[in-house]
Design a protein around this motif. Structure first.
Motif: not given
Lengths: 83, 222
Positions: A12, A15-17, A19-20, A43, A66, A69-71, A73-74
């Motif tokens: 992540l 700055g992106v929270l 919770p896990q 991951k 791109e 495998l990843s998003n 945005v986050i």
């Protein structure tokens, strides 16, 4: 063509929270493990791929990150050839 | 009137959606399987809820790369109204048709309950039958509904009336930033929302607060 073994790590963005990660932090603390500042969960993908050169393999892996495998945005990603 | 419901492996709210549209419009929607390459002419296209591909990788990630998605993107670009509910919202963000991302619920648990939604923009083609600021009931059922977007995107959404539904005070079930429950794209023809309006359309559901969303969307195109 050669076979490359790669490890792709997706985490992540700062700055992106996460919770896990927070829940894992809490659990480590409950186990009495001291000194943990922060846990961020991500991951790992182990990918074997055929490519002409190491450079081509890395380009292909970046493209995979791109596209799927990843998003982005986050998440950030990191590609490394391990063998 | 033609409504299309797109179905992926693992969609499970498609039948609820089809039943709701049929009851509200009097027309049974056509269905399109994710491997198809074209979406037949439609006045409204819906991506229903569920767990496409078992939420593998990220919720909606694999479905968003399905063969049908090129056609969905073209349909969106033509201005056809598109609604993504729950997993449908996740798929739309993963496909880049809506900004932001839907992350694991802040409380980490699956939430299945009723929330209250505030209509924060009643001037969209999906919300015109509601009143501005009206509070409605709506069920939610999801594990990854925690909406996130960076500051720049949030500013654009907030300043341009693109937040259509917000969890009413005290009912945010998942930690979504700014209590966001549903947003539209810049053009205003693509709506994504986590709550399930199709599950609150008649007395058997104990209320019909969700009905006007479909009446709004279908009324404009009738």
């Amino acid at each position: 063509m050669a076979l490359f073994n790669a490890r792709v790590t997706v985490t992540l963005k700062n700055g992106v929270l996460d919770p896990q990660g927070k829940a894992i932090e809490g659990s480590l603390s409950a186990l009495g493990i001291a000194g943990v500042e922060q846990v961020r969960q991500g991951k790992v993908f182990e990918i074997s791929l055929n490519a002409d050169t190491k450079k081509a393999a890395i380009e292909s892996l970046n493209f995979m990150c791109e596209k799927l495998l990843s998003n982005t945005v986050i998440e950030d990603y990191c590609v490394e050839i391990v063998a | 009137m033609k409504t299309t419901v797109i179905i992926f492996p693992g969609s499970n709210r498609d039948r609820d959606m089809i039943a709701a549209i049929t009851k509200i419009s009097g027309h049974t929607p056509q269905t399109v399987w994710h491997t198809e390459l074209e979406i037949p002419a439609s006045d409204l296209v819906i991506i229903p809820g569920g767990f496409s591909y078992g939420d593998y990788l990220r919720a909606g990630a694999i479905a968003a790369r399905s063969p049908i998605m090129d056609a969905l993107s073209k349909t969106a670009n033509r201005g056809v109204p598109i609604i993504g509910v729950c997993n449908g919202f996740q798929i739309l963000t993963e496909a880049g048709l809506l900004p932001g991302a839907l992350m694991r619920n802040a409380g980490l648990t699956f939430v299945c309950r009723e929330v209250k939604l505030e209509i924060t923009n009643a001037e969209t083609q999906f919300s015109s039958r509601y009143g501005q600021g009206e509070i409605i009931r709506c069920p939610v059922a999801h594990h990854d509904g925690n909406y996130y977007a960076d500051e720049a995107v949030l500013k654009k959404l907030e300043n341009n009336g693109r937040v259509v539904f917000r969890y009413a005070e005290g009912t945010n079930p998942n930690g979504s930033v700014n209590d966001i429950a549903g947003i539209i794209n810049e053009r205003g023809n693509v709506l994504g929302m986590m709550p399930h309006p199709e599950n609150l359309i008649e007395d058997a559901h104990t209320g019909d607060d969700g009905r006007r969303l479909f009446e709004s969307a279908l009324g404009l195109v009738a």
